[in-house]
Motif scaffolding. Structure first.
Motif, PDB file in Angstrom:
ATOM      1  N   VAL A 472      -5.275  29.249  -4.360  1.00  0.00           N
ATOM      2  CA  VAL A 472      -4.861  28.179  -5.275  1.00  0.00           C
ATOM      3  C   VAL A 472      -4.366  26.961  -4.507  1.00  0.00           C
ATOM      4  CG1 VAL A 472      -4.181  29.878  -7.026  1.00  0.00           C
ATOM      5  CG2 VAL A 472      -2.451  28.971  -5.455  1.00  0.00           C
ATOM      6  N   ASN A 473      -4.403  25.843  -5.179  1.00  0.00           N
ATOM      7  CA  ASN A 473      -3.719  24.628  -4.733  1.00  0.00           C
ATOM      8  C   ASN A 473      -2.484  24.450  -5.608  1.00  0.00           C
ATOM      9  OD1 ASN A 473      -5.135  23.515  -2.558  1.00  0.00           O
ATOM     10  ND2 ASN A 473      -6.714  22.671  -3.917  1.00  0.00           N
ATOM     11  N   VAL A 474      -1.323  24.396  -5.008  1.00  0.00           N
ATOM     12  CA  VAL A 474      -0.097  24.168  -5.760  1.00  0.00           C
ATOM     13  C   VAL A 474       0.114  22.664  -5.892  1.00  0.00           C
ATOM     14  CG1 VAL A 474       2.393  24.527  -5.837  1.00  0.00           C
ATOM     15  CG2 VAL A 474       0.908  26.315  -4.923  1.00  0.00           C
ATOM     16  N   ILE A 475       0.225  22.204  -7.130  1.00  0.00           N
ATOM     17  CA  ILE A 475       0.341  20.772  -7.406  1.00  0.00           C
ATOM     18  C   ILE A 475       1.706  20.499  -8.034  1.00  0.00           C
ATOM     19  CG2 ILE A 475      -0.660  18.820  -8.646  1.00  0.00           C
ATOM     20  CD1 ILE A 475      -3.320  20.486  -8.661  1.00  0.00           C
ATOM     21  N   ASP A 476       2.498  19.695  -7.361  1.00  0.00           N
ATOM     22  CA  ASP A 476       3.865  19.387  -7.791  1.00  0.00           C
ATOM     23  C   ASP A 476       3.847  18.296  -8.862  1.00  0.00           C
ATOM     24  OD1 ASP A 476       6.513  18.677  -8.086  1.00  0.00           O
ATOM     25  OD2 ASP A 476       6.681  17.747  -6.098  1.00  0.00           O
ATOM     26  N   ARG A 477       4.156  18.684 -10.106  1.00  0.00           N
ATOM     27  CA  ARG A 477       4.362  17.716 -11.188  1.00  0.00           C
ATOM     28  C   ARG A 477       5.797  17.833 -11.712  1.00  0.00           C
ATOM     29  NH1 ARG A 477      -0.286  15.797 -13.888  1.00  0.00           N
ATOM     30  NH2 ARG A 477       1.245  14.597 -15.075  1.00  0.00           N
ATOM     31  N   ALA A 478       6.682  18.380 -10.857  1.00  0.00           N
ATOM     32  CA  ALA A 478       8.052  18.655 -11.306  1.00  0.00           C
ATOM     33  C   ALA A 478       9.105  17.813 -10.613  1.00  0.00           C
ATOM     34  CB  ALA A 478       8.381  20.132 -11.093  1.00  0.00           C
ATOM     35  N   SER A 479       8.865  17.403  -9.394  1.00  0.00           N
ATOM     36  CA  SER A 479       9.943  16.755  -8.644  1.00  0.00           C
ATOM     37  C   SER A 479      10.178  15.310  -9.058  1.00  0.00           C
ATOM     38  CB  SER A 479       9.645  16.819  -7.134  1.00  0.00           C
ATOM     39  OG  SER A 479       8.440  16.139  -6.840  1.00  0.00           O
ATOM     40  N   GLN A 480       9.191  14.680  -9.754  1.00  0.00           N
ATOM     41  CA  GLN A 480       9.351  13.263 -10.081  1.00  0.00           C
ATOM     42  C   GLN A 480       9.127  12.947 -11.562  1.00  0.00           C
ATOM     43  OE1 GLN A 480       6.578  11.531  -7.239  1.00  0.00           O
ATOM     44  NE2 GLN A 480       8.243  11.140  -5.788  1.00  0.00           N
ATOM     45  N   GLU A 481       8.924  13.973 -12.405  1.00  0.00           N
ATOM     46  CA  GLU A 481       8.739  13.715 -13.831  1.00  0.00           C
ATOM     47  C   GLU A 481       9.103  14.966 -14.625  1.00  0.00           C
ATOM     48  OE1 GLU A 481       4.620  13.485 -15.275  1.00  0.00           O
ATOM     49  OE2 GLU A 481       3.950  14.202 -13.300  1.00  0.00           O
ATOM     50  N   GLY A 599     -10.106  35.705  -5.884  1.00  0.00           N
ATOM     51  CA  GLY A 599     -10.651  34.808  -4.877  1.00  0.00           C
ATOM     52  C   GLY A 599     -12.141  34.563  -5.007  1.00  0.00           C
ATOM     53  N   LYS A 600     -12.682  34.716  -6.207  1.00  0.00           N
ATOM     54  CA  LYS A 600     -14.127  34.554  -6.402  1.00  0.00           C
ATOM     55  C   LYS A 600     -14.536  33.090  -6.454  1.00  0.00           C
ATOM     56  CE  LYS A 600     -14.638  38.931  -8.899  1.00  0.00           C
ATOM     57  NZ  LYS A 600     -15.020  39.570 -10.190  1.00  0.00           N
ATOM     58  N   ASP A 601     -13.593  32.210  -6.821  1.00  0.00           N
ATOM     59  CA  ASP A 601     -13.892  30.797  -6.994  1.00  0.00           C
ATOM     60  C   ASP A 601     -13.257  29.978  -5.878  1.00  0.00           C
ATOM     61  OD1 ASP A 601     -15.138  31.363  -9.485  1.00  0.00           O
ATOM     62  OD2 ASP A 601     -13.151  31.465 -10.422  1.00  0.00           O
ATOM     63  N   PRO A 602     -13.665  28.717  -5.761  1.00  0.00           N
ATOM     64  CA  PRO A 602     -12.934  27.806  -4.858  1.00  0.00           C
ATOM     65  C   PRO A 602     -11.471  27.716  -5.294  1.00  0.00           C
ATOM     66  CG  PRO A 602     -14.993  26.822  -5.611  1.00  0.00           C
ATOM     67  CD  PRO A 602     -14.781  28.060  -6.446  1.00  0.00           C
ATOM     68  N   LEU A 603     -10.656  27.062  -4.485  1.00  0.00           N
ATOM     69  CA  LEU A 603      -9.232  26.973  -4.797  1.00  0.00           C
ATOM     70  C   LEU A 603      -9.023  26.393  -6.191  1.00  0.00           C
ATOM     71  CD1 LEU A 603      -7.742  25.663  -1.432  1.00  0.00           C
ATOM     72  CD2 LEU A 603      -8.011  28.030  -2.210  1.00  0.00           C
ATOM     73  N   ARG A 604      -8.190  27.079  -6.979  1.00  0.00           N
ATOM     74  CA  ARG A 604      -7.914  26.667  -8.354  1.00  0.00           C
ATOM     75  C   ARG A 604      -6.504  26.079  -8.445  1.00  0.00           C
ATOM     76  NH1 ARG A 604     -12.088  26.341 -12.105  1.00  0.00           N
ATOM     77  NH2 ARG A 604     -13.575  28.056 -11.778  1.00  0.00           N
ATOM     78  N   PRO A 605      -6.225  25.240  -9.455  1.00  0.00           N
ATOM     79  CA  PRO A 605      -4.931  24.551  -9.519  1.00  0.00           C
ATOM     80  C   PRO A 605      -3.813  25.382 -10.153  1.00  0.00           C
ATOM     81  CG  PRO A 605      -6.348  23.786 -11.290  1.00  0.00           C
ATOM     82  CD  PRO A 605      -7.181  24.744 -10.470  1.00  0.00           C
ATOM     83  N   VAL A 606      -2.650  25.316  -9.543  1.00  0.00           N
ATOM     84  CA  VAL A 606      -1.405  25.834 -10.121  1.00  0.00           C
ATOM     85  C   VAL A 606      -0.448  24.650 -10.199  1.00  0.00           C
ATOM     86  CG1 VAL A 606       0.601  27.317  -9.782  1.00  0.00           C
ATOM     87  CG2 VAL A 606      -1.683  28.192  -9.279  1.00  0.00           C
ATOM     88  N   TYR A 607      -0.119  24.230 -11.421  1.00  0.00           N
ATOM     89  CA  TYR A 607       0.757  23.085 -11.628  1.00  0.00           C
ATOM     90  C   TYR A 607       2.192  23.562 -11.841  1.00  0.00           C
ATOM     91  CZ  TYR A 607      -3.479  20.317 -12.373  1.00  0.00           C
ATOM     92  OH  TYR A 607      -4.691  19.684 -12.225  1.00  0.00           O
ATOM     93  N   ILE A 608       3.123  22.942 -11.123  1.00  0.00           N
ATOM     94  CA  ILE A 608       4.548  23.180 -11.357  1.00  0.00           C
ATOM     95  C   ILE A 608       5.075  21.999 -12.163  1.00  0.00           C
ATOM     96  CG2 ILE A 608       6.786  23.657 -10.332  1.00  0.00           C
ATOM     97  CD1 ILE A 608       5.359  24.440  -7.762  1.00  0.00           C
ATOM     98  N   ILE A 609       5.608  22.289 -13.350  1.00  0.00           N
ATOM     99  CA  ILE A 609       6.131  21.216 -14.209  1.00  0.00           C
ATOM    100  C   ILE A 609       7.607  21.495 -14.520  1.00  0.00           C
ATOM    101  CG2 ILE A 609       3.871  20.732 -15.193  1.00  0.00           C
ATOM    102  CD1 ILE A 609       6.280  22.358 -17.518  1.00  0.00           C
ATOM    103  N   LEU A 628      16.951  25.001  -6.505  1.00  0.00           N
ATOM    104  CA  LEU A 628      16.591  25.207  -5.103  1.00  0.00           C
ATOM    105  C   LEU A 628      15.118  24.904  -4.861  1.00  0.00           C
ATOM    106  CD1 LEU A 628      18.571  28.507  -4.390  1.00  0.00           C
ATOM    107  CD2 LEU A 628      19.186  26.182  -3.679  1.00  0.00           C
ATOM    108  N   THR A 629      14.261  25.326  -5.788  1.00  0.00           N
ATOM    109  CA  THR A 629      12.826  25.068  -5.624  1.00  0.00           C
ATOM    110  C   THR A 629      12.538  23.578  -5.702  1.00  0.00           C
ATOM    111  OG1 THR A 629      12.324  27.212  -6.636  1.00  0.00           O
ATOM    112  CG2 THR A 629      10.530  25.626  -6.499  1.00  0.00           C
ATOM    113  N   ARG A 630      13.207  22.887  -6.631  1.00  0.00           N
ATOM    114  CA  ARG A 630      13.009  21.444  -6.738  1.00  0.00           C
ATOM    115  C   ARG A 630      13.355  20.761  -5.404  1.00  0.00           C
ATOM    116  NH1 ARG A 630      13.434  18.353 -11.276  1.00  0.00           N
ATOM    117  NH2 ARG A 630      14.820  19.837 -12.302  1.00  0.00           N
ATOM    118  N   ALA A 631      14.458  21.178  -4.794  1.00  0.00           N
ATOM    119  CA  ALA A 631      14.863  20.583  -3.515  1.00  0.00           C
ATOM    120  C   ALA A 631      13.806  20.815  -2.442  1.00  0.00           C
ATOM    121  CB  ALA A 631      16.205  21.160  -3.072  1.00  0.00           C
ATOM    122  N   MET A 632      13.188  21.995  -2.453  1.00  0.00           N
ATOM    123  CA  MET A 632      12.151  22.294  -1.456  1.00  0.00           C
ATOM    124  C   MET A 632      10.890  21.481  -1.726  1.00  0.00           C
ATOM    125  SD  MET A 632      12.748  26.415  -1.093  1.00  0.00           S
ATOM    126  CE  MET A 632      11.642  26.625   0.307  1.00  0.00           C
TER     127      MET A 632
END
Length: 816
Positions: A472-481, A599-609, A628-632
């Motif tokens: 997966v690709n982890v996509i940060d949508r939490a730290s700024q909105e 793992g059958k597909d290319p990297l898939r998105p995981v959004y953190i909101i 703590l996670t937000r700070a990281m």
């Protein structure tokens, strides 16, 4: 007449009498067998011999005969104390000889079990600076104690053989106290007292049940042949899985490699080990492979899985059943079906006659199956919660392979208690323990640490394995909105158009339901299926929903599943996209494991909101984990190379748990605000200036005549794994759920009741008090079995959400 002075029980079906000597020797025999597992055969047997000595009493004989002849108008239950005499008999016997520390300690351990065997262990020293134990043993007057003692020695064991038996028990105690262990003397004595109590409770109830069923006891059969058969079936299944995946992907390759490593590691001695397999790495079958082979090599009696959520039980137990081809001996234990807080003191129920209450207590619920799946709540309750029902199971945790799946979910306030229990099971219980997770917590870096060996990793975490399981690709949508429900619903709709299927995991049931309702409206014309999952549904209901979701995912149909965190750990399901509300880093890592799982597909998105409408004030662990996670995430925004450039790296996980435990450092020992003490100080007391014993000295003007100084009953009364206790309620889901409720409402034998309670596990929902009160107010719940079992009306259960607190479900009334 002497014969009249010997009645332990009167069988309900035919009026047959079980004499006190028959019952005492039978309970001794079972207790000896249990005690022998950890080298305390005579200590446990001594409790069995003496526990019902008080029934050698004219008062008790008159009481039980009167109750038997007048079932519609019996004398007050518990009006004759028969538990104290056995304890006083042993105490007087020991104190009559020379002062010997081992004999005095032996008496304190065994006497406490005896006087408590219809309730819970007494405090040696209470927070009120009293000694309830000494009050019971030394001050409570038993006017026919001499006659009871004579009856015991004439009919159960003569004085010389009794002296020899007590000496054998004292020798066992001396050996136990010198066994190498990281646990100090007071800690091991506390756990030994609990173990002996567990042995007595189970032995007493087992013999009473067998007498009522007109059966005889025999030791459990050796599990060696059974586990050999299970192991062979598992290898066949693994071979089939390998054949089915000829085009070996990196994920499948490393799954096999890690499974083989677990098999080889089973040759190691019993200890505490770490199994750090990435999410989707096949840890259930790999740990089962280790467990069965290690059980064969080291003569273990059972393999036990401890999990954080019931959803993991449902899926994993079913998978294991299918592989082992054994429905009967794979036990799921979600919750206690019987609503019995077990705070009944002394002799209010076990007076020799079986009523509904006692029948429920006697029904087998003691974890004697070879394969068990249960929860962290139930495990911790066994060691620390009030009530004989919980502690009855403790001895069956010895000589076991115990796999803690998702061990990072140990509640913060229970960390020290958890570590102490595991150290005892390893050092004294001859158990092997596996800490299984993709995100290992730092349990060996807290004050009361887990005693883990230097080479504890069953599978070294290599860079190749980490790379193979990056899906997966982890996509940060939490730290700024932030997202409200309306904004999130629109975002979900966008992802459905791009990814076809989406899993959304939020932190509270309220926002889950709100988003589900909004998505039903928003996607009404999009030919997209919407699913809702929460703990308001019973296990069978969730399992059916998950199976339906899997079928639609296989057909690549459009769908959205909105769930609480129950789906994020251990559930074998794979979505193209996951949206996770900000929480602890371990939770986010587990949620990511539901995306592109194989793992059958290319990297898939995981959004953190960050969901702005979640109220986490009553969920402090999630709230702090979120912070703590937000700070990281902010760290990685500033420097993409932070934590090795991967939010799920070992460096990131180690940093997260170090900060997490540091924040909760004052709560790790289970602090009890009303007492201004923590649980550890109650269970493992010392002589310090603020200790209970010093308070006793100030109150009484002298030290207690005791070696044991802890407060086990007070500790148990204040212990609860979750902040608000829950009650298990049966739900009429499907034909089987309704049938189970109907059968609880009818006449049921003990054997049938045991089976019924096991079947009922999958058809229960745990409700908080305010939820149960609300249902009761709206006539949505009924009580069965003299008020000890609760069940929902069908109108109080909804096929979308599960429990409907206002009793406004769409189904009609069921007929009992």
């Amino acid at each position: 007449m002497l014969s009249l002075r010997s009645i332990a029980h009167i069988r309900q079906s035919d009026g047959k009498i079980q004499t006190v000597e028959e019952h005492s020797h039978s309970v001794r025999q079972i207790a000896e067998w249990i005690g022998d597992k950890i080298g305390v055969k005579h200590i446990a047997g001594l409790a069995g011999l003496l526990h019902d000595a008080g029934k050698f009493s004219v008062k008790f004989v008159n009481y039980i005969l009167t109750a038997s002849r007048n079932p519609d108008n019996p004398p007050k239950r518990g009006s004759v104390d028969h538990s104290t005499a056995g304890g006083q008999l042993l105490d007087r016997f020991v104190k009559a000889g020379p002062r010997d520390k081992n004999l005095y300690l032996l008496a304190e351990i065994v006497c406490n079990a005896i006087i408590s065997h219809h309730a819970y262990l007494h405090d040696y020293i209470s927070p009120e600076a009293e000694s309830p134990y000494l009050t019971r043993i030394q001050e409570k007057h038993i006017d026919d104690l001499d006659a009871i003692t004579d009856g015991f020695h004439k009919l159960v064991m003569d004085r010389e053989h009794f002296r020899q038996y007590v000496e054998s028990a004292a020798q066992e105690l001396a050996v136990f106290l010198t066994k190498p262990s990281s646990e100090d003397g007071r800690s091991r004595l506390m756990f030994l007292t609990k173990y002996v109590f567990s042995a007595l409770i189970d032995a007493d109830r087992t013999d009473t049940r067998l007498f009522e069923e007109n059966k005889t006891w025999s030791p459990a059969t050796d599990t060696k042949d059974l586990f050999a058969n299970y192991y062979e079936k598992l290898l066949i299944k693994l071979s089939e899985l390998n054949k089915d995946s000829e085009d070996i992907s990196p994920v499948n390759h490393y799954r096999r490699l890690m499974s083989d490593s677990c098999d080889n590691f089973a040759e190691q001695p019993s200890d505490i080990y770490k199994l750090s397999i990435p999410t989707g790495g096949g840890k259930t079958l790999a740990s089962l492979r280790y467990g069965l082979k290690h059980a064969l090599n080291r003569h273990k009696e059972r393999v036990i899985y401890i999990v954080p959520y019931t959803t993991i039980i449902e899926q994993n137990a079913e998978e294991v059943r299918q592989i082992l081809q054994d429905d009967e001996r794979v036990l799921e234990h979600h919750s206690n079906v019987v609503d019995d807080p077990d705070h009944t003191y002394d002799d209010e129920w076990a007076d020799g006659l079986v009523n509904v209450n006692q029948k429920l207590k006697l029904a087998k619920d003691n974890w004697d199956a070879p394969i068990i799946f249960t929860t962290m709540v139930q495990f911790l309750n066994v060691f620390y919660a009030h009530g004989s029902r919980n502690i009855r199971r403790l001895h069956n945790l010895s000589r076991s392979v115990i796999v803690f799946d998702e061990v990072q979910k140990v509640p913060v306030h229970c960390v020290s208690l958890f570590n102490r229990a595991l150290n005892f099971l390893k050092d004294f219980g001859d158990s092997s323990i596996v800490l299984c997770t993709a995100t290992q917590p730092a349990l060996d870096y807290v004050e009361h640490k887990l005693n883990i060996p230097a080479k504890a990793d069953m599978i070294p975490r290599t860079k190749d394995i980490t790379c193979a399981f990056k899906r997966v690709n982890v996509i940060d949508r939490a730290s700024q909105e932030t997202f409200d429900t309306e904004k999130l619903a629109s975002f979900v709709r966008e992802q459905v158009e791009k990814q076809s299927n989406v899993l959304v995991i939020l932190n509270t049931r309220t926002v889950v339901k709100k988003l589900y309702e909004q998505l039903k409206e928003l996607l009404a014309d999009d030919e997209c299926s919407i699913y809702h999952l929460s703990t308001s549904m019973c296990a069978a209901h969730r399992a059916d929903k998950l199976q339906e979701i899997r079928r639609r995912l296989e057909r690549n149909e459009k769908l959205v599943c909105v769930s609480t965190q129950l789906i994020e750990a251990g559930v074998d399901i794979s979505f193209n996209c996951v949206i996770r509300s900000l929480a602890g880093l371990d939770s986010i890592a587990q949620a990511a494991g539901r995306c592109n799982r194989h793992g059958k597909d290319p990297l898939r998105p995981v959004y953190i909101i960050d969901h702005a409408e979640e109220n986490l004030d009553r969920l402090p662990e999630i709230k702090i984990g979120k912070s703590l996670t937000r700070a990281m995430l902010v760290d990685m925004k500033r420097d993409p190379s932070a934590y090795c450039g991967d939010i799920f790296s070992d460096a990131a996980i180690s940093r997260y748990f170090a900060d997490f435990y540091q924040h909760f450092r004052l709560q790790l020992n289970y602090f009890i605000p009303p007492l201004h003490r923590d649980m550890i100080s109650l269970l493992i007391s010392d002589d310090g200036p603020d200790s209970l014993v010093q308070a006793y000295v100030r109150n009484k003007g002298g030290r207690p005549t005791l070696f044991s100084l802890n407060s086990m009953r007070t500790a148990a009364q204040h212990f609860q794994v979750i902040d608000s206790p829950t009650t298990a309620v049966l739900v009429p889901y499907g034909e089987e759920g309704s049938e189970i409720i109907a059968r609880f409402n009818g006449e049921t034998s003990l054997a049938d009741l045991s089976n019924l309670m096991r079947r009922a596990q999958r058809y229960t929902v745990n409700l908080y008090k305010h939820e149960l009160d609300r249902l009761t107010k709206h006539d949505g719940v009924i009580s069965l079995m003299d008020g000890k079992v609760y069940a929902l009306m069908e109108t109080a259960y909804n096929h979308e959400y599960g429990v409907s607190p206002d009793n406004d479900g769409e189904w009609g009334l069921y007929l009992l």
